[in-house]
Design a protein around this motif. Structure first.
Motif, PDB file in Angstrom:
ATOM      1  N   ARG A 139       0.835  -1.209   0.000  1.00  0.00           N
ATOM      2  CA  ARG A 139       0.000   0.000   0.000  1.00  0.00           C
ATOM      3  C   ARG A 139       0.874   1.265   0.000  1.00  0.00           C
ATOM      4  NH1 ARG A 139      -5.365  -0.878   1.141  1.00  0.00           N
ATOM      5  NH2 ARG A 139      -5.624   1.260   1.887  1.00  0.00           N
ATOM      6  N   THR A 140       2.004   1.203   0.695  1.00  0.00           N
ATOM      7  CA  THR A 140       2.912   2.350   0.675  1.00  0.00           C
ATOM      8  C   THR A 140       3.476   2.578  -0.724  1.00  0.00           C
ATOM      9  OG1 THR A 140       3.500   1.970   2.999  1.00  0.00           O
ATOM     10  CG2 THR A 140       5.018   3.295   1.678  1.00  0.00           C
ATOM     11  N   GLU A 141       3.856   1.490  -1.390  1.00  0.00           N
ATOM     12  CA  GLU A 141       4.378   1.612  -2.754  1.00  0.00           C
ATOM     13  C   GLU A 141       3.308   2.160  -3.697  1.00  0.00           C
ATOM     14  OE1 GLU A 141       5.772  -2.264  -3.700  1.00  0.00           O
ATOM     15  OE2 GLU A 141       7.643  -2.080  -2.568  1.00  0.00           O
ATOM     16  N   ILE A 142       2.077   1.692  -3.541  1.00  0.00           N
ATOM     17  CA  ILE A 142       0.981   2.213  -4.380  1.00  0.00           C
ATOM     18  C   ILE A 142       0.776   3.699  -4.121  1.00  0.00           C
ATOM     19  CG2 ILE A 142      -1.494   2.065  -4.842  1.00  0.00           C
ATOM     20  CD1 ILE A 142      -1.316  -0.916  -4.191  1.00  0.00           C
ATOM     21  N   ASN A 143       0.826   4.103  -2.854  1.00  0.00           N
ATOM     22  CA  ASN A 143       0.657   5.514  -2.480  1.00  0.00           C
ATOM     23  C   ASN A 143       1.662   6.396  -3.215  1.00  0.00           C
ATOM     24  OD1 ASN A 143       1.207   8.000  -0.875  1.00  0.00           O
ATOM     25  ND2 ASN A 143      -0.329   7.153   0.529  1.00  0.00           N
ATOM     26  N   TYR A 144       2.938   5.986  -3.167  1.00  0.00           N
ATOM     27  CA  TYR A 144       3.979   6.771  -3.832  1.00  0.00           C
ATOM     28  C   TYR A 144       3.824   6.740  -5.355  1.00  0.00           C
ATOM     29  CZ  TYR A 144       6.500   7.335   0.564  1.00  0.00           C
ATOM     30  OH  TYR A 144       6.855   7.682   1.839  1.00  0.00           O
ATOM     31  N   ALA A 145       3.437   5.572  -5.884  1.00  0.00           N
ATOM     32  CA  ALA A 145       3.268   5.466  -7.333  1.00  0.00           C
ATOM     33  C   ALA A 145       2.179   6.415  -7.836  1.00  0.00           C
ATOM     34  CB  ALA A 145       2.931   4.022  -7.707  1.00  0.00           C
ATOM     35  N   ILE A 146       1.055   6.517  -7.122  1.00  0.00           N
ATOM     36  CA  ILE A 146      -0.039   7.410  -7.524  1.00  0.00           C
ATOM     37  C   ILE A 146       0.424   8.863  -7.458  1.00  0.00           C
ATOM     38  CG2 ILE A 146      -2.330   8.250  -6.883  1.00  0.00           C
ATOM     39  CD1 ILE A 146      -2.956   5.407  -5.912  1.00  0.00           C
TER      40      ILE A 146
END
Length: 792
Positions: free
Chosen positions: A374-381
């Protein structure tokens, strides 16, 4: 004494002992024999020398016998000795026999009085002996001498127990006449392993050194302190006689004269003395062999069965070639119905476990950290939007995350290949072990096959990396199993998006007025975009759908009479949430349900009204600062889970198939069709079949043992078991023998046997110690204190 066939059993057992000596003493210990047990200076060595009529045993102070001496006496026309460790050499000088015993003892034990359980085998041929097999064991000691270990007493007792605990072993318990017989260590040890006295023979030595006015008549008559097999008295040479080189034949004549002239013993003189003892031992050993013949035969048959397979392999070892190696490998990989191993998994079974247990587990591990994802998705968005605020969930963020997750599959896949390769190599080693008779053939076969496995492993690794690169090349969001879209060309086209559900469950709308129906329970469904509720859990009649934009939640105090746990949802822009209501109070039945719903709303981007600040007072954490972003994270997280589920399913299916095709089947094909050609290409076919010297010697030994066992069983089969034999005397009360004081860590503690706990026999007062006028060995102070002999 039985027929001549029974008499021949003792030499037969001796030949069998020699044949089995290199197998290990655990095998030889089962052979019928007589173990000589007694304390230091009890006269054991003198008894054995009297049997032979020669001085041949080492003498000295302390423990002289430091290794078991297996003494085989064979009646023969010539007189000489042979050692098993000096095969082919005959010793006609008995002083040389003594020196060889001392040298062979020091070879293993050194010169510090240490002991070793490895026996010395000595065979003596003589016209003056009867066929006997005796084991001279170290004398029982109490106090260590010199550099001896402090537990020397326990070591000696353990060694003795290794022999006398066997049912096929008769026990010759030697006790000096000038000691307390009730405290005889030899009889105590015998009682531990032979509580019924079936195997114990008592020998009383030093009758000529008894205290004045005492004799051992009632003991030798087996009336006092009785043994089932009774006692036999002997008179050995004194230390002065030994130092003066007194001839043993003369000593035997003196012994005979002693019994004939002694008033307490002359009535039973024909049943006393060394010659009678030798005859009795010969008779009882022969009878004992007859009695134990069925069990002995079974033991030999089990030994023969254990050697049969190995012997047959050696007899037909030229037949075991490359083709059998290929068949064995194929059976271990593919499985076989014949000779199924019920103890260990075969190579094929282990590879199957890697396919369906270990590899799926490795895949699960890389996707188990949901917080990190979820942290990686947050940064990707956020990095996709850059400086601008995005209104829709970006598809590029989804692709970036999915590709990163797919790339992580390379580690588990490489590990999977390594595990299968290692198991194949182990299986090859297991089959190659059967080629150990031919070291060169084994080494070359191992080199060629393992080299092929390494080459196939590289090829397989390249192919698996290609499969992963293919998955990375195109993210197929049109896959029929992908739950994210229904023919939607763009991720942000929410009209066609199938929003993943976060939570479902029953909740009560608590603040609806009584006039409007009052509090009522509905079926709620929470997704990343909205909160909907239905009439019931059939989800057919939707009551309302509430978008989650600008919503927050607050706690509501529990009512005085209410059993419900309540929280409220409200709009931060002060708009109505539902019809005319500024907030919606929702109630559940337990604190656990309340906490679970709050956590689910947090995942959907609905945060509490007051968020705790961090340690520096900088407001809410970064990942809780934007509800819309949190909903986008939730959406992509669900889509990634769906797509990676497809990838995992594909990889789990393709990897075993790839390994079977490129590695396992290829190795089998190589062994069955190409290995032989490569071996011939070496140009050393005859050298490949050469045995190592060690293997050649082992083969000869196995075949000799196999032949010896077959010969022994054939000989036993010719012996009449209906031979008349001396019956065993009736049982006697042997409760006078006190239990031995063996320590808990003694080997005997694990041996069978019943220990006596009877009260001690009262001692008979002595008329005082008697010193030997001829300088013979004196008894210890303990021996002098407790004479157990009968007044005349």
């Amino acid at each position: 004494m039985g027929n001549r066939g029974m008499e021949d059993l003792i030499p037969l057992v001796n030949r069998l002992r020699d044949a089995l000596s290199s197998v290990g003493e655990s095998c030889s210990l089962h052979l019928p024999q007589i173990a000589v047990v007694g304390g230091q200076s009890a006269g054991k060595s003198s008894v054995l020398e009297n049997f032979v009529g020669r001085d041949f045993l080492p003498r000295g102070s302390g423990i002289v016998t430091r290794r078991p001496l297996i003494l085989q006496l064979l009646s023969d026309n010539t007189e000489y000795g042979e050692f098993l460790h000096c095969q082919g050499k005959k010793f006609t000088d008995f002083d040389e026999i003594r020196k060889e015993i001392e040298t062979e003892t020091r070879r293993l034990t050194g010169s510090n009085k240490a002991i070793s359980p490895v026996p010395i085998h000595l065979r003596i041929h003589s016209p003056h002996v009867l066929n006997l097999t005796l084991v001279d064991l170290p004398g029982i000691t109490k106090v260590p001498v010199g550099d001896q270990p402090t537990d020397i007493e326990y070591q000696v007792r353990d060694m003795i127990m290794q022999y006398i605990c066997k049912e096929n072993c008769l026990i010759l318990a030697v006790t000096p006449a000038n000691t307390d017989l009730a405290n005889s260590d030899a009889l105590k040890l015998a009682k531990d392993v032979d509580p019924q006295g079936l195997r114990t023979i008592g020998v009383i030595t030093k009758l000529d050194l008894m205290d004045e006015g005492t004799n051992a008549r009632q003991i030798l008559e087996n009336k006092l302190l009785p043994l089932r097999r009774g006692y036999i008295g002997v008179v050995n040479r004194s230390q002065k006689d030994i130092d003066g080189k007194k001839d043993i034949k003369e000593a035997l004549r003196a012994e005979k004269e002693f019994f004939l002239s002694h008033p307490a013993y002359k009535h039973m003189s024909e049943k006393m003395g060394t010659p009678y003892l030798q005859r009795i031992l010969n008779q009882q050993l022969t009878n004992h062999i007859r009695d134990t013949l069925p069990a002995f035969r079974s033991h030999l048959q089990s030994q023969l069965l254990a050697l049969k397979k190995e012997a047959e392999d050696y007899m037909h070892q030229s037949v075991y070639t490359y083709s059998r190696f290929a068949v064995d490998f194929d059976k271990l990989i593919e499985g076989s119905g014949d000779k199924v191993d019920t103890v260990n998994l075969s190579g094929g079974a282990k590879i199957n476990r890697i396919f369906h247990e270990r590899f799926p587990y490795e895949l699960i591990k890389i996707g188990s950290d949901e917080g990190k994802l979820r942290t990686e998705i947050n940064y990707a968005i956020r990095n996709t939007h850059g400086v601008r605020t995005g209104l829709f969930t970006p598809d590029t963020a989804f692709e970036a995350i999915v590709k990163k997750q797919i790339s992580r599959l390379k580690g588990p896949c490489v590990k999977f290949i390594d595990m299968v390769s290692q198991e194949l190599t182990t299986t090859v080693y297991q089959c190659i072990d059967k080629l150990s008779s031919f070291p060169k053939l084994r080494d070359e076969t191992e080199r060629i096959v393992t080299t092929e496995i390494r080459e196939l492993e590289t090829k397989c690794r390249d192919q698996v990396m290609l499969l992963i690169d293919i998955q990375l090349a195109y993210i197929n969001t049109k896959h029929e199993d992908f739950v994210g879209f229904n023919n939607s060309p763009q991720m942000h086209n929410h009209s066609n998006t199938k929003i993943a559900v976060i939570r479902k469950g029953w909740l009560t709308i608590n603040n609806i007025g009584i006039m409007k129906g009052g509090a009522k329970e509905y079926w709620f469904i929470l997704s990343a975009e909205n909160l909907s509720w239905f009439k019931d859990d059939k989800e057919k009649e939707k009551k309302y759908m509430l978008p989650l934009d600008n919503l927050k939640l607050r706690d509501v105090e529990k009512g005085f009479m209410s059993s419900k746990y309540v929280f409220a949802i409200f709009n931060t822009e002060l708009r109505n949430v539902y019809k005319d209501y500024k907030c919606l109070e929702l109630a559940c039945n337990s604190q656990e349900e309340l906490d679970s719903w709050k956590a689910s709303l947090l995942r959907a981007g609905v945060y509490p009204e007051k968020v705790a600040v961090d340690g520096q007072g900088n407001g809410p954490p970064e990942n809780l600062s934007d509800p819309q972003l949190e909903r986008q994270v939730e959406t992509i997280s669900n889509l990634v889970d769906s797509y990676m589920g497809i990838i995992y399913k594909t990889v789990r299916d393709l990897m075993p198939k790839t390994m079977m095709h490129l590695m396992i089947n290829s190795v089998k094909e190589f062994i069955s069709s190409e290995l032989l050609a490569q071996l011939y290409a070496l140009g050393e076919c005859s050298a490949l079949m050469d045995e190592s010297p060690e293997q050649q010697q082992h083969r000869v030994e196995v075949l000799q043992k196999h032949a010896a066992l077959k010969e022994a069983l054939a000989a036993i089969g010719e012996i009449s078991t209906s031979t008349c034999t001396t019956p065993l005397p009736p049982p006697v009360d042997s409760s006078w023998i006190k239990p031995s004081s063996l320590p808990k860590n003694s080997a005997a503690s694990g041996k069978p046997g019943i220990r006596s706990h009877a009260p001690p026999v009262p001692r008979v007062p002595s008329a005082g110690p008697k010193s030997s006028p001829n300088g013979s060995r004196q008894p210890t102070s303990q021996q002098n204190r407790t004479p157990a002999l009968v007044p005349r």
